[in-house]
Motif scaffolding. Structure first.
Motif, PDB file in Angstrom:
ATOM      1  N   THR A  18       2.581 -15.483  17.302  1.00  0.00           N
ATOM      2  CA  THR A  18       2.621 -15.619  16.011  1.00  0.00           C
ATOM      3  C   THR A  18       3.615 -14.772  15.483  1.00  0.00           C
ATOM      4  OG1 THR A  18       0.998 -16.848  15.180  1.00  0.00           O
ATOM      5  CG2 THR A  18       2.095 -16.739  13.196  1.00  0.00           C
ATOM      6  N   GLY A  20       4.555 -11.402  12.453  1.00  0.00           N
ATOM      7  CA  GLY A  20       3.444 -10.959  12.360  1.00  0.00           C
ATOM      8  C   GLY A  20       2.404 -10.914  12.372  1.00  0.00           C
ATOM      9  N   ALA A  21       2.181 -11.362  14.090  1.00  0.00           N
ATOM     10  CA  ALA A  21       0.550 -10.675  14.881  1.00  0.00           C
ATOM     11  C   ALA A  21       0.065  -9.207  15.304  1.00  0.00           C
ATOM     12  CB  ALA A  21       0.563 -11.453  16.152  1.00  0.00           C
ATOM     13  N   VAL A  39      -3.733 -12.869  12.753  1.00  0.00           N
ATOM     14  CA  VAL A  39      -3.070 -13.005  12.265  1.00  0.00           C
ATOM     15  C   VAL A  39      -3.702 -13.331  10.871  1.00  0.00           C
ATOM     16  CG1 VAL A  39      -0.748 -14.909  11.485  1.00  0.00           C
ATOM     17  CG2 VAL A  39      -1.576 -13.972  13.322  1.00  0.00           C
ATOM     18  N   ASP A  40      -3.469 -13.160   9.723  1.00  0.00           N
ATOM     19  CA  ASP A  40      -4.368 -13.516   8.584  1.00  0.00           C
ATOM     20  C   ASP A  40      -5.533 -12.812   8.317  1.00  0.00           C
ATOM     21  OD1 ASP A  40      -1.412 -14.304   7.096  1.00  0.00           O
ATOM     22  OD2 ASP A  40      -1.764 -15.733   8.508  1.00  0.00           O
ATOM     23  N   ASN A  41      -6.044 -12.424   9.133  1.00  0.00           N
ATOM     24  CA  ASN A  41      -7.251 -11.426   9.474  1.00  0.00           C
ATOM     25  C   ASN A  41      -7.871 -12.371  10.559  1.00  0.00           C
ATOM     26  OD1 ASN A  41      -7.147  -9.045   8.147  1.00  0.00           O
ATOM     27  ND2 ASN A  41      -7.491 -10.018   6.960  1.00  0.00           N
ATOM     28  N   ASN A  42      -7.644 -13.028  11.121  1.00  0.00           N
ATOM     29  CA  ASN A  42      -8.003 -14.255  12.382  1.00  0.00           C
ATOM     30  C   ASN A  42      -7.921 -13.990  13.757  1.00  0.00           C
ATOM     31  OD1 ASN A  42      -8.694 -16.179  10.416  1.00  0.00           O
ATOM     32  ND2 ASN A  42      -7.181 -16.537   9.511  1.00  0.00           N
ATOM     33  N   ASN A  43      -8.769 -13.702  14.480  1.00  0.00           N
ATOM     34  CA  ASN A  43      -8.409 -13.474  16.060  1.00  0.00           C
ATOM     35  C   ASN A  43      -8.411 -14.478  16.579  1.00  0.00           C
ATOM     36  OD1 ASN A  43      -9.787 -10.992  14.474  1.00  0.00           O
ATOM     37  ND2 ASN A  43     -10.223 -10.277  16.681  1.00  0.00           N
ATOM     38  N   TYR A  44      -7.533 -14.850  17.336  1.00  0.00           N
ATOM     39  CA  TYR A  44      -6.887 -15.470  18.426  1.00  0.00           C
ATOM     40  C   TYR A  44      -6.946 -15.530  19.506  1.00  0.00           C
ATOM     41  CZ  TYR A  44      -5.359 -17.882  14.027  1.00  0.00           C
ATOM     42  OH  TYR A  44      -5.838 -18.723  12.082  1.00  0.00           O
ATOM     43  N   GLN A  64      -9.426 -19.908  17.991  1.00  0.00           N
ATOM     44  CA  GLN A  64      -9.194 -18.983  16.846  1.00  0.00           C
ATOM     45  C   GLN A  64     -10.283 -18.660  17.164  1.00  0.00           C
ATOM     46  OE1 GLN A  64      -9.210 -20.600  12.705  1.00  0.00           O
ATOM     47  NE2 GLN A  64     -10.556 -17.909  12.382  1.00  0.00           N
TER      48      GLN A  64
END
Length: 196
Positions: A18, A20-21, A39-44, A64
């Protein structure tokens, strides 16, 4: 995909990681075929981002990570061992002329031994022991950032394809995901000057 220093850290189809990652941990051959990112404070975790086929392939969707879920400790501690081993080999061959080499190398080697200990004993260690081991790694990493920031390189042997700061960033990204997976929020943001 290139890191902030211009080194190629992974080759991806345009829609895999994604935009911006950050804290991107790329796939590494078939040994580690997936990639991690935030991304957005979520780890994937994207399970399959490498292919031996030269044609485009459709990868599974990213998963996620669950904070404290312990679902990826084996993979992340294995990658961390690999990256720290490369760092130690590079330091040994190309940076031994720098001040505080012995102490700094000892810190890097200690991180490597901790990552190996977690990876090799994962099924025997209680979760609180794994958390304690991972928790102790963060301070050492930022100590290394401080020490290595001014070091110069004398090329004696080529080790991998990344520069020193790129290696540290990759180690930091991997440690960040490992911390998240075992339920630790980072306490240090940026390099510190104190020895852990």
């Amino acid at each position: 995909m290139r890191d902030r220093y211009g080194f190629i850290i992974g080759r991806y189809a345009y829609n895999i990681i994604t935009p911006g990652a950050f804290f991107v941990v790329p796939h590494y051959g078939m040994s580690y075929p997936g990639s991690y990112y935030v991304v957005d404070n979520n780890n994937y975790y994207y399970p399959q981002t490498v292919s031996t086929d030269t044609t485009y392939f459709e990868s599974a969707q990213p998963v996620q990570l669950i904070f404290g879920g312990f679902g990826y400790v084996d993979d992340l501690s294995g990658r961390l061992s690999f990256y720290l081993n490369e760092l130690c080999v590079d330091l040994h061959h190309n940076y031994s002329h720098n001040p505080n080499f012995n102490e700094t190398y000892r810190g890097a080697y200690e991180l490597l031994q901790t990552a190996k200990y977690i990876h090799d004993n994962l099924n025997q260690l209680p979760r609180d022991e794994i958390v304690a081991q991972v928790e102790g790694m963060e301070g050492y990493l930022y100590y290394l950032y401080d020490e290595l920031s001014t070091w110069s390189r004398v090329e004696r042997q080529t080790v991998g394809t990344l520069g020193l700061q790129s290696r540290l960033d990759l180690i930091e990204a991997t440690l960040n995901h490992l911390m998240y997976d075992v339920g630790i929020k980072p306490t240090t943001f940026g390099a510190t000057s104190s020895v852990p």
